[in-house]
Write a protein that holds these residues in place. Structure first.
Motif, PDB file in Angstrom:
ATOM      1  N   ASN A 121       0.753  -1.266  -0.086  1.00 33.57           N
ATOM      2  CA  ASN A 121       0.253   0.065  -0.144  1.00 33.57           C
ATOM      3  C   ASN A 121       0.978   1.367  -0.185  1.00 33.57           C
ATOM      4  N   LEU A 122       2.178   1.155   0.099  1.00 30.39           N
ATOM      5  CA  LEU A 122       2.970   2.355   0.272  1.00 30.39           C
ATOM      6  C   LEU A 122       3.968   2.554  -0.860  1.00 30.39           C
ATOM      7  N   GLN A 123       4.584   3.639  -1.198  1.00 35.64           N
ATOM      8  CA  GLN A 123       5.787   3.625  -2.083  1.00 35.64           C
ATOM      9  C   GLN A 123       6.887   3.149  -1.623  1.00 35.64           C
ATOM     10  N   PRO A 124       7.634   2.626  -2.228  1.00 34.36           N
ATOM     11  CA  PRO A 124       9.150   2.130  -1.494  1.00 34.36           C
ATOM     12  C   PRO A 124       9.676   3.051  -0.555  1.00 34.36           C
ATOM     13  N   TYR A 125       9.564   4.486  -0.908  1.00 25.46           N
ATOM     14  CA  TYR A 125      10.413   5.272   0.021  1.00 25.46           C
ATOM     15  C   TYR A 125       9.672   5.345   1.356  1.00 25.46           C
ATOM     16  N   GLN A 126       8.082   5.271   1.400  1.00 21.82           N
ATOM     17  CA  GLN A 126       7.600   5.313   2.556  1.00 21.82           C
ATOM     18  C   GLN A 126       7.625   3.869   3.400  1.00 21.82           C
ATOM     19  N   PHE A 139      16.886  -3.274   1.180  1.00 15.36           N
ATOM     20  CA  PHE A 139      15.716  -2.885   0.682  1.00 15.36           C
ATOM     21  C   PHE A 139      15.978  -1.752  -0.620  1.00 15.36           C
ATOM     22  N   ALA A 140      16.943  -0.761  -0.321  1.00 17.02           N
ATOM     23  CA  ALA A 140      17.113   0.230  -1.255  1.00 17.02           C
ATOM     24  C   ALA A 140      17.788  -0.417  -2.290  1.00 17.02           C
ATOM     25  N   ILE A 141      18.450  -1.339  -2.372  1.00 16.94           N
ATOM     26  CA  ILE A 141      19.244  -1.917  -3.593  1.00 16.94           C
ATOM     27  C   ILE A 141      18.217  -2.828  -4.332  1.00 16.94           C
ATOM     28  N   ALA A 142      17.271  -3.561  -3.492  1.00 13.28           N
ATOM     29  CA  ALA A 142      16.473  -4.292  -4.407  1.00 13.28           C
ATOM     30  C   ALA A 142      15.494  -3.305  -5.157  1.00 13.28           C
ATOM     31  N   VAL A 143      14.956  -2.342  -4.674  1.00 11.18           N
ATOM     32  CA  VAL A 143      14.400  -1.288  -5.268  1.00 11.18           C
ATOM     33  C   VAL A 143      15.045  -0.658  -6.362  1.00 11.18           C
ATOM     34  N   GLU A 144      16.309  -0.505  -6.227  1.00 10.83           N
ATOM     35  CA  GLU A 144      17.094   0.089  -7.216  1.00 10.83           C
ATOM     36  C   GLU A 144      17.459  -0.782  -8.460  1.00 10.83           C
ATOM     37  N   GLN A 145      17.369  -1.890  -8.167  1.00 15.27           N
ATOM     38  CA  GLN A 145      17.901  -3.153  -9.123  1.00 15.27           C
ATOM     39  C   GLN A 145      16.373  -3.202 -10.061  1.00 15.27           C
ATOM     40  N   LEU A 146      15.233  -2.963  -9.481  1.00 13.22           N
ATOM     41  CA  LEU A 146      14.185  -3.204 -10.087  1.00 13.22           C
ATOM     42  C   LEU A 146      13.684  -2.005 -10.981  1.00 13.22           C
ATOM     43  N   ALA A 147      14.039  -0.983 -10.476  1.00 11.20           N
ATOM     44  CA  ALA A 147      13.799   0.351 -11.021  1.00 11.20           C
ATOM     45  C   ALA A 147      14.703   0.831 -11.903  1.00 11.20           C
ATOM     46  N   ALA A 158      14.634   9.850  -7.578  1.00 14.73           N
ATOM     47  CA  ALA A 158      14.653   8.291  -7.411  1.00 14.73           C
ATOM     48  C   ALA A 158      13.334   7.960  -6.298  1.00 14.73           C
ATOM     49  N   LYS A 159      13.030   9.046  -5.663  1.00 15.86           N
ATOM     50  CA  LYS A 159      11.881   8.605  -4.612  1.00 15.86           C
ATOM     51  C   LYS A 159      10.555   8.367  -5.191  1.00 15.86           C
ATOM     52  N   ASN A 160      10.214   9.103  -6.473  1.00 17.18           N
ATOM     53  CA  ASN A 160       9.138   8.613  -7.026  1.00 17.18           C
ATOM     54  C   ASN A 160       9.093   7.839  -8.455  1.00 17.18           C
ATOM     55  N   ALA A 161      10.324   7.108  -8.350  1.00 16.90           N
ATOM     56  CA  ALA A 161      10.284   6.173  -9.367  1.00 16.90           C
ATOM     57  C   ALA A 161       9.466   5.063  -9.784  1.00 16.90           C
ATOM     58  N   LYS A 162       8.984   5.190 -11.043  1.00 15.87           N
ATOM     59  CA  LYS A 162       7.927   3.918 -11.027  1.00 15.87           C
ATOM     60  C   LYS A 162       8.484   2.602 -11.208  1.00 15.87           C
ATOM     61  N   LEU A 163       7.828   1.413 -10.587  1.00 20.85           N
ATOM     62  CA  LEU A 163       8.185   0.333 -10.534  1.00 20.85           C
ATOM     63  C   LEU A 163       7.927  -0.385 -11.938  1.00 20.85           C
ATOM     64  N   PRO A 164       8.649  -0.830 -12.775  1.00 23.65           N
ATOM     65  CA  PRO A 164       8.335  -1.400 -14.150  1.00 23.65           C
ATOM     66  C   PRO A 164       7.658  -2.790 -13.701  1.00 23.65           C
ATOM     67  N   LYS A 165       6.944  -3.468 -14.581  1.00 24.57           N
ATOM     68  CA  LYS A 165       6.312  -4.804 -14.672  1.00 24.57           C
ATOM     69  C   LYS A 165       7.466  -5.568 -14.443  1.00 24.57           C
ATOM     70  N   GLY A 166       7.570  -6.508 -13.653  1.00 27.06           N
ATOM     71  CA  GLY A 166       8.539  -7.629 -13.569  1.00 27.06           C
ATOM     72  C   GLY A 166       8.896  -7.630 -11.862  1.00 27.06           C
ATOM     73  N   SER A 167       9.678  -8.683 -11.570  1.00 30.08           N
ATOM     74  CA  SER A 167      10.096  -8.881 -10.272  1.00 30.08           C
ATOM     75  C   SER A 167      11.630  -8.801  -9.933  1.00 30.08           C
ATOM     76  N   ASP A 170       4.021  -3.501 -10.890  1.00 22.73           N
ATOM     77  CA  ASP A 170       2.990  -3.560 -11.881  1.00 22.73           C
ATOM     78  C   ASP A 170       2.988  -2.360 -12.727  1.00 22.73           C
ATOM     79  N   GLY A 171       4.274  -1.446 -12.831  1.00 23.13           N
ATOM     80  CA  GLY A 171       3.885  -0.362 -13.673  1.00 23.13           C
ATOM     81  C   GLY A 171       3.589   0.913 -12.978  1.00 23.13           C
ATOM     82  N   SER A 172       3.028   0.703 -11.748  1.00 22.63           N
ATOM     83  CA  SER A 172       2.776   2.124 -10.937  1.00 22.63           C
ATOM     84  C   SER A 172       3.913   2.506  -9.929  1.00 22.63           C
ATOM     85  N   LYS A 173       3.683   3.116  -9.056  1.00 29.82           N
ATOM     86  CA  LYS A 173       4.673   3.611  -8.136  1.00 29.82           C
ATOM     87  C   LYS A 173       4.734   2.765  -6.858  1.00 29.82           C
TER      88      LYS A 173
END
Lengths: 178, 400
Positions: free
Chosen positions: B75-80, B100-108, B323-332, B351-354
């Protein structure tokens, strides 16, 4: 071994089971059917070329729009050091995604293949409600035994109270709103 | 001996002539250890089936600290979500933030500036020392030695001061965000940090004299709760618990992430006792080795911080822009970082959203604890705190 080669071996061995192969990207994985998942797991662990001996994580994802649960098994194959002072290496690394029907979520347990799966599967059962057939001790692990429902399902309804404890915030919200 | 037994007049009626006297049945008893027990490090409950002093079976019951952080993550954005990661392994919040930061960075696909990477490493390694200090102190407490606890908290205080200068908090830092840390280093931080390292490094030897080689301590822990390397890997154990079994496996070296490949450091593993000043009776995979690997790791962390301070670029940006508001692309993505307690993994699906579709945390303590039933079989009850303490669980991370 590159992820492409690992996926190729899996596809060659189980051509009817593999739904999709994703060798590129940050998370190379194979998508398989649930019917022969236990055989696939045994093959992954025992095959000479693969030797996936380390189950890192089991994640359950509720894909409610496709009416499936996706179970993600992240695997490592370790390569022991040649000398006593050497460092162990990662021989292979792959993820397997098992697609399970959402209306009748049953899949074979792999707790006898990797003991690490025991608690991970209990967690997935607890939070998502996927039943692992053949699991030695399939009980809830994080929620208490008389909890109703599976919290990580996307259509989970938040309870309004639990044993007389109200679960509604002072703003009369039952869930965060954004 | 037989005559003596026969002349002895007991109060209860026992037939001493029976052949199966050796198998005199004793009653099995269920004992609840926890959830409020000083030796279980938080709210862990272990139900023990005992026969006299022996533990026949120990079943851990967890979940008393369950907050379903994974549902919150959906329910939250990654930075939240970063503050929620603080509260998983609350003794190593920096390392959680980093993983956690590295996981998000790798995805986005976010690139972190060079200086930011070094700052993250320094913060994470300082936190690793602080975490191992708590582990060392509380393990002493478990074994009945109170003094080491005071020493370890004295040194931890210096680290907390340093980390407070970094981000203003002393326990739940929320300092490392996807894209980089949220502030630059404060003025004079590098000098303060070097000062601390010079002060701290000789202290580790002091701790070893105080506790590690103490005769009573060695007697309590050496050869207790031995785990073999094969079982450790099969159960997915990681961190000092795995390395104590003689497996030289550390994600910072075996599968280098961030910039760990630029530093020169060693990976200590469990050793056989009897030579090189190591007490006799110590075997790889026992409680003493699990404890001692942490002592050796503190020195390696000091080495890493020294090198990072030397190599760090003098100025430049620390965090990626927007980077805080980056969208997370579809994928894992699934990323594991080496935490003080083992490998903390984050599975993130976008899923393509934030807001991520699914966030899953694999707590190292969760996996390490799952072997407890197997290790504690046929152990003395008094040895159970030695085993649980050496596995070093943090319940916030087991239950998430």
């Amino acid at each position: 071994m590159a992820p492409e080669a690992v996926l190729e071996i899996i596809e060659k061995q189980f051509p009817d089971e593999v739904i999709d192969l994703v060798p590129e990207g940050v998370h190379p994985h194979a998508v398989v059917k649930p019917d022969r998942w236990h055989d696939i797991a045994l093959f992954l662990r025992d095959d000479e070329r693969l030797r996936f001996d380390w189950l890192r994580c089991v994640t359950g994802v509720d894909h409610i729009e496709d009416k499936i649960f996706t179970l993600v098994y992240d695997l490592h194959a370790t390569l022991p050091a040649e000398t006593p002072s050497g460092i162990w290496k990662v021989r292979n690394e792959i993820a397997i995604k098992v697609r399970v029907d959402r209306d009748d979520p049953h899949v074979a347990s792999v707790a006898d293949v990797w003991p690490a799966a025991n608690w991970h599967e209990r967690e997935v059962y607890d939070l998502l409600g996927v039943v692992f057939d053949g699991h030695p001790d399939l009980r809830r692990i994080l929620c208490c035994d008389d909890w109703v429902g599976h919290p990580l399902r996307k259509d989970y309804e938040y309870p309004l109270e639990f044993h007389g404890i109200p679960a509604v915030t002072e703003f009369a919200q039952t869930r965060p709103q954004h | 001996m037989t005559e003596q037994t026969l002349t002895f007049q007991p109060d209860i009626d026992i037939d001493f002539k029976r052949d199966d006297l050796a198998d005199l049945p004793t009653e099995e008893m269920l004992i609840n250890m926890g959830p409020q027990h000083p030796a279980t490090h938080g709210v862990l409950r272990v139900v023990i089936r005992t026969d006299g002093e022996m533990v026949m079976e120990a079943i851990p019951h967890i979940g008393y600290l369950h907050r379903c952080a994974e549902k919150i993550g959906e329910n939250l954005q990654p930075y939240q979500f970063v503050p929620k990661t603080d509260r998983m392994d609350y003794l190593a919040a920096m390392n959680n933030n980093q993983a956690f930061a590295i996981a998000v960075e790798q995805l986005a696909g976010i690139e972190v500036p060079e200086r930011g990477r070094y700052i993250r490493i320094i913060a994470a390694e300082l936190n690793r020392i602080a975490s191992h200090l708590v582990s060392f102190g509380t393990y002493g407490l478990d074994m009945g030695a109170f003094t080491p606890f005071l020493y370890s908290f004295r040194e931890r205080e210096y680290i907390l001061d340093l980390l407070e200068a970094l981000c203003g908090a002393r326990l739940t830092y929320s300092y490392i965000y996807p894209g980089g840390p949220n502030h630059d280093l404060p003025e004079g931080f590098a000098d303060k940090c070097r000062e601390f390292l010079d002060y701290f490094e000789p202290k580790v030897d002091e701790y070893n004299d105080l506790l590690s080689f103490n005769h009573i301590f060695v007697k309590r822990t050496a050869g207790v709760g031995v785990i073999s390397a094969e079982r450790a890997i099969a159960y997915g154990l990681s961190g000092p618990v795995l390395r104590a079994c003689g497996v030289r496996w550390d994600l910072r070296r075996t599968r280098p992430y961030e910039i760990y490949d630029r530093f020169d450091f060693e990976i200590p593993i469990g050793i056989e006792g009897g030579s090189d000043g190591i007490p006799a009776g110590v075997v790889p995979g026992d409680s003493w080795n699990r404890y001692f690997v942490r002592m050796l790791e503190m020195k390696q962390s000091v080495r890493i911080i020294r090198q990072a301070l030397d190599q760090m670029p003098a100025d430049g940006p620390v965090a990626a822009k927007n980077a805080k508001n980056a969208k997370l692309p579809k994928g894992s993505v699934y990323f594991e970082g080496e935490n003080p307690r083992g490998q903390l993994g984050f599975y993130i699906e976008g899923d393509g959203s934030k807001i991520p579709y699914r966030v899953k945390a694999r707590g190292p303590s969760f996996c390490n604890l799952s072997i407890l039933t197997e290790v504690c079989r046929n152990l003395l009850i008094a040895d159970m705190p030695a085993v649980i303490g050496s596995i070093d669980v943090v319940m916030g991370e087991v239950d998430r």
